[in-house]
Design an enzyme around this catalytic site. Structure first.
Site, mmCIF file in Angstrom:
data_model
loop_
_atom_site.group_PDB
_atom_site.id
_atom_site.type_symbol
_atom_site.label_atom_id
_atom_site.label_comp_id
_atom_site.label_asym_id
_atom_site.label_seq_id
_atom_site.Cartn_x
_atom_site.Cartn_y
_atom_site.Cartn_z
ATOM 1 N N GLY A 169 0.767 -1.072 -0.107
ATOM 2 C CA GLY A 169 0.141 -0.003 -0.055
ATOM 3 C C GLY A 169 0.932 1.130 -0.038
ATOM 4 O O GLY A 169 0.708 2.231 -0.909
ATOM 5 N N HIS A 170 1.826 1.366 0.960
ATOM 6 C CA HIS A 170 2.703 2.345 0.884
ATOM 7 C C HIS A 170 3.495 2.440 -0.318
ATOM 8 O O HIS A 170 3.571 3.698 -0.968
ATOM 9 C CB HIS A 170 3.963 2.398 2.058
ATOM 10 N N GLN A 216 -8.423 11.236 7.419
ATOM 11 C CA GLN A 216 -7.079 11.929 7.445
ATOM 12 C C GLN A 216 -6.701 12.792 6.093
ATOM 13 O O GLN A 216 -6.396 14.017 6.139
ATOM 14 C CB GLN A 216 -5.890 10.843 7.347
HETATM 15 P P1 AMP Z 1 0.837 5.195 7.643
HETATM 16 O O1 AMP Z 1 2.137 4.539 7.651
HETATM 17 O O2 AMP Z 1 -0.270 4.127 8.006
HETATM 18 O O3 AMP Z 1 0.729 6.428 8.242
HETATM 19 O O4 AMP Z 1 0.763 5.388 6.292
HETATM 20 C C1 AMP Z 1 1.210 6.187 5.230
HETATM 21 C C2 AMP Z 1 0.546 6.641 4.006
HETATM 22 O O5 AMP Z 1 0.123 5.130 3.268
HETATM 23 C C3 AMP Z 1 -1.045 7.291 4.252
HETATM 24 O O6 AMP Z 1 -1.071 8.038 3.531
HETATM 25 C C4 AMP Z 1 -1.903 6.104 4.154
HETATM 26 O O7 AMP Z 1 -3.122 6.470 3.805
HETATM 27 C C5 AMP Z 1 -1.375 5.381 2.877
HETATM 28 N N1 AMP Z 1 -1.710 3.753 3.132
HETATM 29 C C6 AMP Z 1 -1.680 2.922 3.839
HETATM 30 N N2 AMP Z 1 -1.896 1.694 3.728
HETATM 31 C C7 AMP Z 1 -2.511 2.001 2.495
HETATM 32 C C8 AMP Z 1 -3.007 1.089 1.500
HETATM 33 N N3 AMP Z 1 -3.693 -0.319 2.097
HETATM 34 N N4 AMP Z 1 -3.501 1.638 0.177
HETATM 35 C C9 AMP Z 1 -3.052 2.899 0.062
HETATM 36 N N5 AMP Z 1 -2.526 3.858 0.776
HETATM 37 C C10 AMP Z 1 -2.321 3.380 2.031
#
Ligand code: AMP
Length: 261
Positions: free
Chosen positions: A13-14, A132
């Site tokens: 995802g990231h 967010q």
């Molecule tokens: P985090 O590390 O959880 O703060 O996420 C960092 C970024 O990755 C944020 O913009 C999240 O929305 C994005 N993100 C996390 N998981 C996913 C996913 N499964 N699909 C798309 N973007 C994601």
């Protein structure tokens, strides 16, 4: 410069955000910072996975130009008690805001501080964290920051479960069953398109989640811009169903855009 802020424990995802930034920007910067100010539960902060070496390997292989790995004191220097003068408004009070008091204040603070340091032209964030995204959209507009905010689609596991750093804390069996969250969001969308009322669908969704012994915190159908609840498909141009569900004590969030004009 494209910028992808993360809290690490990277998954595909990231990396999809990284890929999109690489396609659209000359230089891609990723930050990894587990922001203590956005955790209202100290246990959740303590347990947050931090596989930093693996993350850096993944980013290297993904062709990122620079990785920013600040310490807490780099972002919040001792004695710096400044807080940004940002009022996220009612959109920060519902859903995640209700169940994680102070979360969006802490999240907005860190994103603002990171933007000041990195100064990107494009900021890439995932639809996965829809609320967010909506709050950062308001922050950029309120402060008139010259930054283009780009929403990247949610990347899912094979069974539909939205990829999340928290998924590794689920048992194999629960991780498999958690695909039901996506199924419920998908069936809800069909009912909504067939003129179903949001409150009826919400009831059905909560029931279905309880039936599989999940512990839903909320299931809301909202206007994508104001995050106010809506009832029918005619109530807003963009309508999003958002939910948070506890599975084996792990808090999972997900959403689906039910209407886009
Ligand atoms: P985090 O590390 O959880 O703060 O996420 C960092 C970024 O990755 C944020 O913009 C999240 O929305 C994005 N993100 C996390 N998981 C996913 C996913 N499964 N699909 C798309 N973007 C994601």
């Amino acid at each position: 410069m494209g910028f992808v802020p993360t809290m690490g424990a990277l998954h595909y995802g990231h990396m999809s955000l990284v890929e999109q930034s690489k396609r659209e920007s000359d230089v891609t910067v990723v930050s990894i910072f587990v922001n203590p100010k956005q955790f209202n539960d100290p246990e959740d902060l303590r347990k947050y996975p931090r596989p930093i070496e693996l993350d850096v390997i993944m980013l290297n292989e993904g062709g990122v130009d620079a990785v920013f790995l600040p310490e807490v004191a780099d972002i919040y220097p001792p004695g710096d008690t400044n807080v940004i003068d940002f009022d996220p408004g009612p959109s920060a009070e519902t859903m995640e805001g209700k169940f994680r008091p102070g979360h969006f204040i802490g999240m907005s603070e860190v994103v603002y501080r990171l933007l000041v340091i990195i100064k990107p032209a494009q900021l890439y964030m995932g639809q996965k964290d829809f609320q967010q995204f909506a709050i950062i959209r308001k922050l950029i507009a309120d402060f008139k920051l010259p930054i283009e905010l780009v929403m990247c689609p949610t990347v899912r596991e094979e069974n539909g479960l939205a990829m999340s750093s928290r998924n590794v804390r689920l048992s194999v069996e629960a991780r498999e069953r958690a695909g039901v969250i996506f199924n419920i969001l998908s069936s809800g969308k069909i009912l909504f398109e067939q003129k179903g009322h949001a409150s009826t669908i919400q009831e059905i969704a909560l029931d279905a989640l309880h039936k599989v012994s999940f512990d839903p915190e909320y299931f809301e159908v909202v206007n994508g811009y104001t995050l106010d609840p809506v009832q029918s498909i005619h109530d807003a141009d963009q309508i999003v169903a958002c939910c948070a569900v506890k599975v084996e004590g792990v808090r999972l969030i997900d959403n689906m855009i039910w209407k886009e004009e």
